[in-house]
Motif scaffolding. Structure first.
Motif, PDB file in Angstrom:
ATOM      1  N   LYS A  51       0.956  -1.285   0.120  1.00  8.76           N
ATOM      2  CA  LYS A  51       0.006   0.001   0.025  1.00  8.76           C
ATOM      3  C   LYS A  51       0.722   1.281  -0.033  1.00  8.76           C
ATOM      4  O   LYS A  51       0.574   2.296  -0.824  1.00  8.76           O
ATOM      5  N   LYS A  52       1.955   1.181   0.712  1.00  9.01           N
ATOM      6  CA  LYS A  52       2.945   2.353   0.899  1.00  9.01           C
ATOM      7  C   LYS A  52       3.434   2.536  -0.479  1.00  9.01           C
ATOM      8  O   LYS A  52       3.687   3.738  -0.831  1.00  9.01           O
ATOM      9  N   ALA A  53       4.007   1.482  -1.240  1.00  9.90           N
ATOM     10  CA  ALA A  53       4.507   1.649  -2.194  1.00  9.90           C
ATOM     11  C   ALA A  53       3.614   2.152  -3.672  1.00  9.90           C
ATOM     12  O   ALA A  53       3.942   2.878  -4.365  1.00  9.90           O
ATOM     13  N   GLY A  54       2.346   1.723  -3.254  1.00 15.69           N
ATOM     14  CA  GLY A  54       1.235   2.288  -4.353  1.00 15.69           C
ATOM     15  C   GLY A  54       1.058   3.910  -4.162  1.00 15.69           C
ATOM     16  O   GLY A  54       0.976   4.368  -5.189  1.00 15.69           O
ATOM     17  N   GLU A  55       1.225   4.359  -2.948  1.00 14.82           N
ATOM     18  CA  GLU A  55       0.881   5.709  -2.588  1.00 14.82           C
ATOM     19  C   GLU A  55       2.351   6.405  -3.002  1.00 14.82           C
ATOM     20  O   GLU A  55       2.050   7.584  -3.575  1.00 14.82           O
ATOM     21  N   GLN A  56       3.490   5.681  -3.166  1.00 10.92           N
ATOM     22  CA  GLN A  56       4.481   6.483  -3.542  1.00 10.92           C
ATOM     23  C   GLN A  56       4.351   6.539  -5.008  1.00 10.92           C
ATOM     24  O   GLN A  56       4.934   7.528  -5.554  1.00 10.92           O
ATOM     25  N   ILE A  57       4.002   5.512  -5.661  1.00 10.36           N
ATOM     26  CA  ILE A  57       3.810   5.499  -7.221  1.00 10.36           C
ATOM     27  C   ILE A  57       2.881   6.577  -7.518  1.00 10.36           C
ATOM     28  O   ILE A  57       3.165   7.181  -8.802  1.00 10.36           O
ATOM     29  N   ALA A  63       3.549  13.897  -9.607  1.00  6.53           N
ATOM     30  CA  ALA A  63       4.754  14.883  -9.935  1.00  6.53           C
ATOM     31  C   ALA A  63       5.011  14.908 -11.194  1.00  6.53           C
ATOM     32  O   ALA A  63       5.352  16.108 -11.906  1.00  6.53           O
ATOM     33  N   GLN A  64       5.305  13.709 -11.874  1.00  8.70           N
ATOM     34  CA  GLN A  64       5.377  13.776 -13.178  1.00  8.70           C
ATOM     35  C   GLN A  64       4.345  14.572 -14.281  1.00  8.70           C
ATOM     36  O   GLN A  64       4.846  15.207 -15.026  1.00  8.70           O
ATOM     37  N   ARG A  65       3.462  14.171 -13.917  1.00  9.83           N
ATOM     38  CA  ARG A  65       2.229  14.913 -14.457  1.00  9.83           C
ATOM     39  C   ARG A  65       2.196  16.509 -14.408  1.00  9.83           C
ATOM     40  O   ARG A  65       2.186  17.070 -15.365  1.00  9.83           O
ATOM     41  N   ASP A  66       2.613  16.770 -13.169  1.00 10.60           N
ATOM     42  CA  ASP A  66       2.545  18.297 -13.065  1.00 10.60           C
ATOM     43  C   ASP A  66       3.854  19.000 -13.655  1.00 10.60           C
ATOM     44  O   ASP A  66       3.883  19.752 -14.151  1.00 10.60           O
ATOM     45  N   ALA A  67       5.025  18.219 -13.555  1.00  6.54           N
ATOM     46  CA  ALA A  67       6.196  18.702 -14.426  1.00  6.54           C
ATOM     47  C   ALA A  67       5.766  18.655 -15.876  1.00  6.54           C
ATOM     48  O   ALA A  67       6.356  19.455 -16.602  1.00  6.54           O
TER      49      ALA A  67
END
Length: 75
Positions: A51-57, A63-67
């Motif tokens: 779950k934590k890894a999914g949240e980080q992804i 962040a990539q979409r924002d960039a």
């Protein structure tokens, strides 16, 4: 004989009535103490990590979409 029946019948009735009394309510039961906590924790740990890894992804993807959006708009 009838005199004997008159003596025995009340005793039989009392015996039968004593057997038909209301049942006693059960005593409060103690809750069962958990015994498989180690197994439950061993199963839950990989799920929590996933779950934590999914949240980080998801955060990295946002962040990539924002960039990308910032680069397309020229900022």
């Amino acid at each position: 004989m009838s005199r004997m029946l008159r003596c025995v019948m009340p005793m039989l009735v009392l015996i039968l009535l004593a057997g038909c009394s209301a049942p006693k309510p059960p005593e409060k039961e103690r809750p069962v103490e958990p015994q498989a906590t180690e197994l439950r924790d061993a199963i839950q740990q990989p799920i929590d990590r996933a779950k934590k890894a999914g949240e980080q992804i998801e955060d990295a993807a946002q962040a990539q979409r924002d960039a990308i959006e910032a680069a397309e708009s020229g900022n």
